[in-house]
Motif scaffolding. Structure first.
Motif, mmCIF file in Angstrom:
data_model
loop_
_atom_site.group_PDB
_atom_site.id
_atom_site.type_symbol
_atom_site.label_atom_id
_atom_site.label_comp_id
_atom_site.label_asym_id
_atom_site.label_seq_id
_atom_site.Cartn_x
_atom_site.Cartn_y
_atom_site.Cartn_z
ATOM 1 N N LEU A 146 0.826 -1.210 0.000
ATOM 2 C CA LEU A 146 0.000 0.000 0.000
ATOM 3 C C LEU A 146 0.856 1.254 0.000
ATOM 4 N N GLY A 147 2.154 1.110 0.219
ATOM 5 C CA GLY A 147 3.024 2.275 0.133
ATOM 6 C C GLY A 147 3.555 2.779 1.450
ATOM 7 N N CYS A 148 3.342 2.032 2.535
ATOM 8 C CA CYS A 148 3.989 2.402 3.789
ATOM 9 C C CYS A 148 5.484 2.188 3.614
ATOM 10 N N PHE A 149 6.264 3.095 4.141
ATOM 11 C CA PHE A 149 7.694 2.957 3.950
ATOM 12 C C PHE A 149 8.261 2.011 5.008
ATOM 13 N N THR A 201 7.516 0.725 7.748
ATOM 14 C CA THR A 201 7.364 0.788 9.197
ATOM 15 C C THR A 201 6.543 -0.377 9.750
ATOM 16 N N TYR A 218 7.906 -3.478 12.196
ATOM 17 C CA TYR A 218 7.296 -3.800 13.492
ATOM 18 C C TYR A 218 6.942 -5.284 13.527
ATOM 19 N N ASN A 267 -6.561 3.955 10.556
ATOM 20 C CA ASN A 267 -5.837 4.865 9.679
ATOM 21 C C ASN A 267 -6.694 5.181 8.456
ATOM 22 N N ILE A 279 -6.128 6.482 5.585
ATOM 23 C CA ILE A 279 -5.643 6.098 4.257
ATOM 24 C C ILE A 279 -5.732 4.595 4.073
ATOM 25 N N ARG A 320 -7.986 2.946 1.111
ATOM 26 C CA ARG A 320 -7.309 2.098 0.136
ATOM 27 C C ARG A 320 -7.838 0.668 0.154
ATOM 28 N N PHE A 351 12.164 5.665 13.792
ATOM 29 C CA PHE A 351 10.727 5.355 13.771
ATOM 30 C C PHE A 351 10.515 3.859 13.667
ATOM 31 N N PRO A 356 2.492 10.902 1.946
ATOM 32 C CA PRO A 356 1.724 9.819 1.316
ATOM 33 C C PRO A 356 1.281 10.125 -0.126
ATOM 34 N N ARG A 402 6.234 10.239 6.146
ATOM 35 C CA ARG A 402 6.776 9.203 5.280
ATOM 36 C C ARG A 402 6.945 7.901 6.053
ATOM 37 N N GLY A 403 7.323 8.031 7.319
ATOM 38 C CA GLY A 403 7.527 6.830 8.114
ATOM 39 C C GLY A 403 6.234 6.189 8.586
ATOM 40 N N THR A 404 5.103 6.884 8.434
ATOM 41 C CA THR A 404 3.871 6.373 9.034
ATOM 42 C C THR A 404 2.820 5.959 8.022
ATOM 43 N N LEU A 405 2.607 6.773 7.001
ATOM 44 C CA LEU A 405 1.373 6.621 6.224
ATOM 45 C C LEU A 405 1.565 5.799 4.959
ATOM 46 N N PRO A 406 0.547 5.024 4.596
ATOM 47 C CA PRO A 406 0.542 4.405 3.262
ATOM 48 C C PRO A 406 0.174 5.445 2.197
ATOM 49 N N ARG A 407 0.166 4.976 0.963
ATOM 50 C CA ARG A 407 0.007 5.894 -0.159
ATOM 51 C C ARG A 407 -1.454 5.951 -0.599
#
Lengths: 372, 383
Positions: free
Chosen positions: A127-130, A132, A136, A199, A201, A205, B62, B230, B305-310
């Motif tokens: 989905l595009g989370c970098f 993180t 985890y 969340n 987003i 999505r 993060f 995102p 950038r470290g938290t959200l999806p796109r």
């Protein structure tokens, strides 16, 4: 309006997604026909990781096949071991000691948690989370893999189960460590949910994307979380109970909207249920033997057998034909992700390019098992 | 303190005076100009080094890991190692690529980035060119990036690149509208497009207190404008590999990376300038304040950038045209009314009225949203 539409000539483009692509979870390939960003057609191409597992299985002795099952779905080697071992036990009618049954359940449920955590992490990556959520998930997985290492000596390719039990008894220090890991798991799942479930987003999505109605899911013989997210109450641990699952009290989470988001929720729910099973197993586990003595040259009687378990990804079955020799005459694997993957084109049509990877992520495939 | 406050300005006067002793005035001016340009370029390179390191370190934290920590103390020289790697990599041009366009794009993407640095007020008097149309200049120059990226997407002859390029055009053009509309509120308050005057206009109160909503709209559109998460669809790794720069390698790829990081920094710096009061601040020297504010905003970028999806492309466009643009228009209208009504009544009524007006807009949005959701649920139940 009419004239404008006829004068504008548009073309579809064919996009070859994979086999080298960041989010095909290995070497899966999709031939996508696109109209702008919208999917018109999708054709899955498999087989890039084909290793002749089934043919090799006929060459090997029964025992030699166990490490090969590790390499099917390399994220959950323990449950692959279990499915194969139970099939052979059914064939040769071997009784398993009680303690071994409990150890198996503990290992398999830990595997389920590992698999679902990684599946959700990978879905969020798609989905595009970098990375993180993925990291985890991997952090928690590390602790569980440490447990596997304590018990079997290996982190991923465990090769732990044997016909009639498990390879070694649990080492000293395993139970306290297991208890602390299991005690920490609910917090980890809560943290995961705080990050993702509400969340905005993630919701837009995932909700309403890749809807798989129950009848279609059953028609394509999907199993596992994919099927249960489509609202079909079908968990082999419940409907065709094996091992000692009938002794544990747990629920089967079901989806109501049949979409990617439901598959995410079902996986989260199953992780919580696995924690429940683990807690009960830790309490009930008896002392005693962990394996039975078998002859050095193991020859099961003639006949054929099919045994299936609820692996984290769905119905994992082994079909074995024995001609009374040391090797299986036929060794067939019913891999859950291969069959779940067939439904992919059905799910993707009409969605956008970005949704394809999300849907693929929600099916949760491992190419080692798809291609065998 | 006064010595530190105007350190760089005095330094430039001193050098100019020194040069003017030997050279005719025009030559001294010319050399000063070239020196300023050199300073800006060096500054940009140092910034990208710092930002790159900071981003990897912060996102590492993060994600419960260390981040780079092998090259140099705390891994700060990691970027140097990466740069050496980039320089030594083979420079590949795909066989079927449109060579001219393909090779032009990386240059075209970097040039506007450096041009934008010219009007940023780094501190009191520290601006390379105080254009009276400063903000317009920035909007105009940043649009050039769009063309460059489309060239990259088209010239590579790769379907992923093409998709990325198309996404860039759609996204950057859409998000420029709310970005400019929200910045107009600030320009309305100062009556000038010059970034220097905008900063000076915030000597009493930073504009974020007057236009918190405008700041949020600006910030969101700015993130989309520089393709950061995102809103990083043009280079969405999980979907279209690397988007428009899929086919680039070596130095050309490094140019895209450079432009991206500096653009992100510039956008943070402009947000700090427009809404947080730029270099205004007590005690510390002005340029320190400027960097503190810019990096604070950049930190939020890293955080996101470290938290959200796109988002998905249709959702992205929907957010711009169905939500941000109308909101920015309403915000502009209301802020204009407030500014007119409280004109000449001092600072306190202006701040109070602005905050109340912003609160009202937010309340209206919430009410409309709740009403729409209820209506939607009714329709869904009926269907």
């Amino acid at each position: 309006m009419q004239t404008v539409e006829t004068r504008l000539r548009t073309e579809t483009i064919t996009l070859n997604m994979g086999p080298q692509h960041p989010s095909t979870h290995g070497v899966f390939r999709m031939i996508i026909t696109l109209d702008g960003e919208t999917i018109v057609d999708l054709e899955p191409v498999m087989g890039y990781l084909h290793r002749c597992q089934e043919k090799i299985g006929e060459r090997n002795t029964y025992l030699q096949n166990i490490p090969y099952t590790d390499r099917l779905d390399y994220i959950c080697s323990m449950s692959n071991n279990l499915a194969y071992v139970m099939a052979v036990e059914k064939l040769a009618q071997i009784e398993v000691p009680e303690r071994a049954e409990y150890i198996r359940i503990i290992m398999v449920e830990l595997t389920r948690i590992v698999n679902h955590a990684v599946a959700i992490g990978a879905l969020l990556n798609d989905l595009g989370c970098f990375f993180t959520p993925m990291l985890y998930a991997l952090e928690e997985r590390e602790r569980i893999l440490d447990l596997f290492e304590m018990a079997s000596g290996s982190r991923m390719m465990c090769n732990y189960m044997r016909f009639g039990g498990v390879r070694y008894d649990l080492p000293p220090g395993f139970m306290p460590e297991l208890k602390s890991v299991v005690a920490a798991l609910p917090d980890f799942i809560d943290e995961f949910e705080r990050l993702l479930t509400d969340n905005e987003i993630v919701r837009i999505r995932c909700q309403g994307v890749g809807i798989l109605p129950p009848d279609v899911a059953v028609g394509y013989s999907c199993t596992g979380p994919l099927l249960r997210a489509s609202g079909v109450d079908y968990d082999i641990r419940k409907v065709d109970s094996y091992s000692i699952y009938d002794r544990f009290d747990f629920d089967v989470p079901l989806g109501t909207n049949y979409d990617v988001y439901d598959r995410y929720l079902v996986r989260i729910g199953e992780m919580r249920q696995s924690v429940r099973i683990l807690e009960q197993a830790i309490e009930q586990i008896p002392e005693g033997e962990v394996s039975v003595k078998l002859p050095r040259v193991f020859k099961p009687p003639e006949g054929d057998v099919y045994h299936r378990i609820e692996s984290p990804k769905g119905e994992l079955g082994f079909y074995l034909v024995s001609d009374g020799s040391t090797n299986p005459y036929r060794y067939k694997i019913r891999s859950p992700t291969f069959i779940n993957l067939i439904v992919l084109p059905e799910l993707c049509k009409g969605h956008k390019v970005a949704d394809v990877v999300a849907i693929l992520g929600s099916i949760d495939i491992v190419l080692g098992e798809v291609d065998r | 303190m006064p010595f530190l406050n105007d350190l760089f300005v005095n330094l430039s006067y001193w050098i100019h005076g020194f040069l003017a002793r030997f050279l005719p005035l025009w030559a001294a001016d010319l050399i000063m100009m070239l020196l300023t340009i050199a300073c800006l370029i060096v500054f940009a390179l140092i910034t990208i080094m710092l930002i790159n390191w900071l981003e990897r370190k912060v996102i590492g934290r993060f994600q419960d890991r260390y981040g780079p920590n092998r090259v140099g103390p705390l891994g700060i020289l990691q970027f140097v190692a990466d740069a050496i790697k980039m320089f030594t990599k083979e420079d590949i041009t795909p066989a079927n690529a449109d060579r001219v366009i393909f090779n032009l794009a990386p240059v075209m993407v970097v040039v506007p980035t450096f041009l934008m640095l010219a009007v940023l007020p780094f501190g009191r008097g520290m601006v390379a060119a105080d254009l009276n149309i400063g903000f317009l200049y920035i909007v105009a120059i940043s649009s050039l990036t769009t063309i460059a990226i489309l060239l990259a997407g088209w010239g590579s002859r790769n379907k992923y690149s093409l998709l990325g390029g198309m996404r860039v055009v759609a996204q950057m053009i859409s998000y420029e509208v709310p970005m400019v509309l929200s910045a107009l509120g600030v320009i309305m308050l100062t009556g000038s497009l010059s970034l220097v005057s905008i900063v000076e206009g915030q000597s009493r109160v930073p504009f974020i207190l007057l236009q918190p909503l405008g700041f949020l709209i600006y910030f969101m559109s700015a993130i989309a404008e520089v393709n950061r998460a995102p809103f990083d669809l043009p280079e969405a790794e999980s979907e279209i590999i690397a988007g428009y720069h899929t086919e680039y390698s070596g130095m050309k790829y490094a140019m895209f990376l450079l432009a991206e990081y500096i653009n992100a920094f510039i956008v943070s710096a402009i947000a700090a300038t427009l809404f947080l009061g730029g270099w205004q601040g007590p005690l510390l020297p002005p340029y320190v304040w400027f960097f503190l504010k810019a990096y604070a905003i950049y930190f939020v970028l890293m955080w996101l950038r470290g938290t959200l999806p796109r988002l998905r492309i249709d959702q992205l466009m929907g957010l711009a045209w169905k939500f941000l643009v109308p909101l920015a228009l309403v915000n502009l209208l209301v802020m204009g009314l407030v500014a007119t009504l409280t004109q000449g009544k001092g600072l306190f009524p202006l701040v109070l009225a602005s905050l109340v007006a912003n609160g009202l807009i937010v309340a209206a949005v919430v009410i409309i949203y709740a009403f729409a959701m209820r209506r939607r649920r009714q329709v869904e139940v009926a269907a």
